[in-house]
Design an enzyme around this catalytic site. Structure first.
Site, PDB file in Angstrom:
ATOM      1  N   THR A 269       1.789   7.127   0.215  1.00  0.00           N
ATOM      2  CA  THR A 269       0.944   6.121  -0.256  1.00  0.00           C
ATOM      3  C   THR A 269       1.291   5.683  -1.685  1.00  0.00           C
ATOM      4  O   THR A 269       1.985   6.714  -2.402  1.00  0.00           O
ATOM      5  CB  THR A 269      -0.459   6.468  -0.046  1.00  0.00           C
TER       6      THR A 269
ATOM      7  N   THR B 241      -2.483   3.569   2.685  1.00  0.00           N
ATOM      8  CA  THR B 241      -1.893   4.884   3.071  1.00  0.00           C
ATOM      9  C   THR B 241      -1.129   4.874   4.401  1.00  0.00           C
ATOM     10  O   THR B 241      -1.726   4.374   5.338  1.00  0.00           O
ATOM     11  CB  THR B 241      -2.690   6.102   3.037  1.00  0.00           C
TER      12      THR B 241
ATOM     13  N   ARG C 281      -3.874   9.530 -11.773  1.00  0.00           N
ATOM     14  CA  ARG C 281      -4.933   9.916 -10.621  1.00  0.00           C
ATOM     15  C   ARG C 281      -4.326  10.288  -9.616  1.00  0.00           C
ATOM     16  O   ARG C 281      -3.137   9.688  -9.129  1.00  0.00           O
ATOM     17  CB  ARG C 281      -5.858   8.817 -10.438  1.00  0.00           C
TER      18      ARG C 281
ATOM     19  N   SER D 118       0.745  -1.195  -0.154  1.00  0.00           N
ATOM     20  CA  SER D 118       0.000  -0.027   0.195  1.00  0.00           C
ATOM     21  C   SER D 118       0.862   1.349  -0.091  1.00  0.00           C
ATOM     22  O   SER D 118       0.437   2.215  -0.154  1.00  0.00           O
ATOM     23  CB  SER D 118      -0.850  -0.069   1.252  1.00  0.00           C
TER      24      SER D 118
ATOM     25  N   THR E 209      -7.117   8.677   5.560  1.00  0.00           N
ATOM     26  CA  THR E 209      -6.906   7.331   4.891  1.00  0.00           C
ATOM     27  C   THR E 209      -8.152   6.844   4.397  1.00  0.00           C
ATOM     28  O   THR E 209      -9.127   7.250   4.615  1.00  0.00           O
ATOM     29  CB  THR E 209      -6.279   6.135   5.697  1.00  0.00           C
ATOM     30  N   GLY E 210      -7.955   6.253   3.171  1.00  0.00           N
ATOM     31  CA  GLY E 210      -9.415   5.778   2.384  1.00  0.00           C
ATOM     32  C   GLY E 210      -9.675   6.464   1.086  1.00  0.00           C
ATOM     33  O   GLY E 210      -8.635   6.634   0.591  1.00  0.00           O
TER      34      GLY E 210
HETATM   35  C1  SD4 Z   1      -5.672   7.551  -1.725  1.00  0.00           C
HETATM   36  N1  SD4 Z   1      -6.159   8.113   0.380  1.00  0.00           N
HETATM   37  O1  SD4 Z   1      -4.926   7.680  -2.665  1.00  0.00           O
HETATM   38  C2  SD4 Z   1      -5.359   7.307  -0.517  1.00  0.00           C
HETATM   39  C3  SD4 Z   1      -5.391   5.925  -0.247  1.00  0.00           C
HETATM   40  C4  SD4 Z   1      -5.659   5.610   0.989  1.00  0.00           C
HETATM   41  O2  SD4 Z   1      -6.192   3.880   2.770  1.00  0.00           O
HETATM   42  O3  SD4 Z   1      -5.521   6.154   2.027  1.00  0.00           O
HETATM   43  N2  SD4 Z   1      -6.094   4.080   1.448  1.00  0.00           N
HETATM   44  O4  SD4 Z   1      -7.093   7.876  -2.232  1.00  0.00           O
END
Ligand code: SD4
Length: 344
Positions: free
Chosen positions: A222, A204, A232, A85, A255-256
Site C-alpha cells: 500500500t 491497500t 506514519r 492506492s 484494509t482500511g
Molecule cells: C493503512 N491499512 O495504511 C492501510 C490503508 C488501507 O484501505 O488499507 N486502506 O492504514
C-alpha cells in the site's frame, strides 16, 4: 551495467539454496506442510484485486508456490499508475512524498516487511528479499531504500502528475478525513479520479493464496493513508496486523484505517479465531466487533475490512461499513468480485 532482473534471478537462486537448509528444518517442525492440499485459490481486497489475482493464478496453475503467486499478483496494482492506492501513482504523504508499506509471509512462517519506503515501484519484492536474504523481518525508511538499491532495485519517481495534483488540491484545505471505501472510488476506470481534495485517504491490496500443494502465503502492499504525516506507518507492513499466515490454519489480511487494525492485532486475531474453529467470515466478524466494541464512536466513521482464507480453501470477509469488496480466483472462475458483509 548492473541488471536488476538478472541480479534478482541470481539472488533468488542463491537464496533458494541458502534457504533450503532453513526450510528442511522448518519442514520437520511444521507438520502442516504435509497436510492434504486444499483447493488452490487466490483472494484479494477490492475490485483491483481481480487483475492481481489473475497474475497470481498464472503461478498457481503451473504448480508454483503461493508465496511467488502473491508476490507476482500484487505487482499488478503496484505498477499501475491509475491505482492511487498502491505503489507507483500512490497518493503521497502531506509532504508530497510517496512512501510505501508492504509485507509478505510464506508457508514456513518466514516473513519480510518494509515501511516508509520511497522511490521503489515494487516494495513487495523488497520485503521478499528482506525475508529471503536477511536475518531480519522489517526494514524502514532510508535503510529499506539503501537495501533495495544495493540489491539492484531502480530508484524511480513514483509521484505521478495526477497524484501530485490531488495532493496540491488537498493542501488547500489540508483536512485529514478518512473516506469510507475510497479504494473503489479511486479505482474507477470509467471515471478516472476526480475527487475533492480532502476525500482521499486509505488504500491497500492484501492477497492470500493457497497453492496446489496446500500451502498458504500472503502479501500486503500500500501507499498507506493519503496525506498521512511523514513517517506514519499503517497496519499493512506489520506482521500480525495487516497480514498473518499460519500454514496449519489459514491466513488473514486487512484494509482500511490501519491504526485500529494495529490496536487489535487484527490479522493475527483472525487466524487465531480460525484456529479455535471459527469460519473465515465469523473470524473476520469477531475481529471487526473488537474494533467496534473498543471505540464505537471512531468505528462509526471509518472503514476496516478483514479477509481470510483457511487451509481448506474456505474464505470470507467482514467489514465495519458496507462497500468492502474482494476478488476471488479459482479453477472455477477467475474474476469473481464479492461484496463483503458488514456491521453497518
Ligand atoms: C493503512 N491499512 O495504511 C492501510 C490503508 C488501507 O484501505 O488499507 N486502506 O492504514
Amino acid at each position: 551495467m548492473f541488471n536488476r532482473r538478472k541480479f534478482i534471478k541470481i539472488s533468488a537462486i542463491s537464496t533458494g539454496i541458502l534457504a533450503l537448509g532453513e526450510k528442511s528444518i522448518a519442514q520437520n517442525t511444521i507438520p502442516s506442510t504435509k497436510q492434504t492440499a486444499g483447493k488452490p485459490i487466490v483472494i484479494s481486497t477490492w475490485d483491483f484485486g481481480i487483475a492481481a489475482n489473475k497474475e497470481a493464478w498464472k503461478v498457481i496453475e503451473k504448480g508454483g508456490r503461493a508465496v511467488d503467486a502473491v508476490e507476482q499478483g500484487v505487482h499488478v496494482p503496484e505498477a499501475d499508475p491509475k491505482n492511487q492506492s498502491v505503489g507507483y501513482g500512490g497518493l503521497p504523504d502531506r509532504d508530497g512524498k510517496v512512501t510505501l508499506d508492504a509485507c509478505i509471509m510464506d508457508e514456513f512462517g518466514s516473513c519480510g516487511s518494509v515501511a516508509g519506503l520511497e522511490h521503489i515501484m515494487h516494495p513487495i519484492s523488497v520485503a521478499r528479499l528482506v525475508m529471503d536474504k536477511t536475518p531480519h523481518v522489517m526494514l524502514v525508511g532510508d535503510g529499506a531504500l539503501q537495501f533495495a538499491l544495493e540489491n539492484g532495485f531502480k530508484k524511480e519517481n513514483l509521484l505521478t502528475p495526477e497524484s501530485e495534483k490531488a495532493w496540491k488540491e488537498w493542501l488547500v484545505t489540508a483536512k485529514y478525513e478518512p473516506t469510507i471505501n475510497i479504494e473503489n472510488k479511486l479505482y474507477d476506470k470509467a471515471a478516472p479520479t476526480k475527487l475533492p481534495g480532502n476525500q482521499y485517504n486509505h488504500d491497500t491490496i492484501g492477497m492470500l493464496a493457497l497453492d496446489q500443494h496446500g500451502n498458504l502465503s500472503g502479501a500486503c502492499t500500500t501507499s498507506g493513508m493519503a496525506f498521512k504525516l511523514h513517517g506514519r506507518v499503517g497496519d499493512s507492513p506489520i506482521i500480525g496486523a495487516g497480514l498473518y499466515v499460519d500454514n496449519e490454519i489459514g491466513g488473514a489480511t486487512s484494509t482500511g484505517v490501519g491504526e485500529e487494525v494495529i490496536r487489535n492485532v487484527g490479522s493475527f486475531l483472525v487466524v487465531e479465531l480460525m484456529r479455535q474453529g471459527y469460519s473465515p467470515e465469523e473470524a473476520c466478524k469477531e475481529a471487526v466487533m473488537r474494533i467496534i466494541k473498543k471505540k464505537p464512536e471512531i468505528a462509526k466513521n471509518i472503514q476496516v475490512g478483514f479477509l481470510a482464507l483457511n487451509k481448506k480453501g474456505e474464505y470470507g470477509a467482514y467489514a465495519i461499513q458496507k462497500g468492502f469488496s474482494y476478488a476471488v480466483c479459482s479453477d472455477k472462475k477467475q474474476d469473481d468480485l464479492i461484496s463483503g458483509k458488514s456491521y453497518y
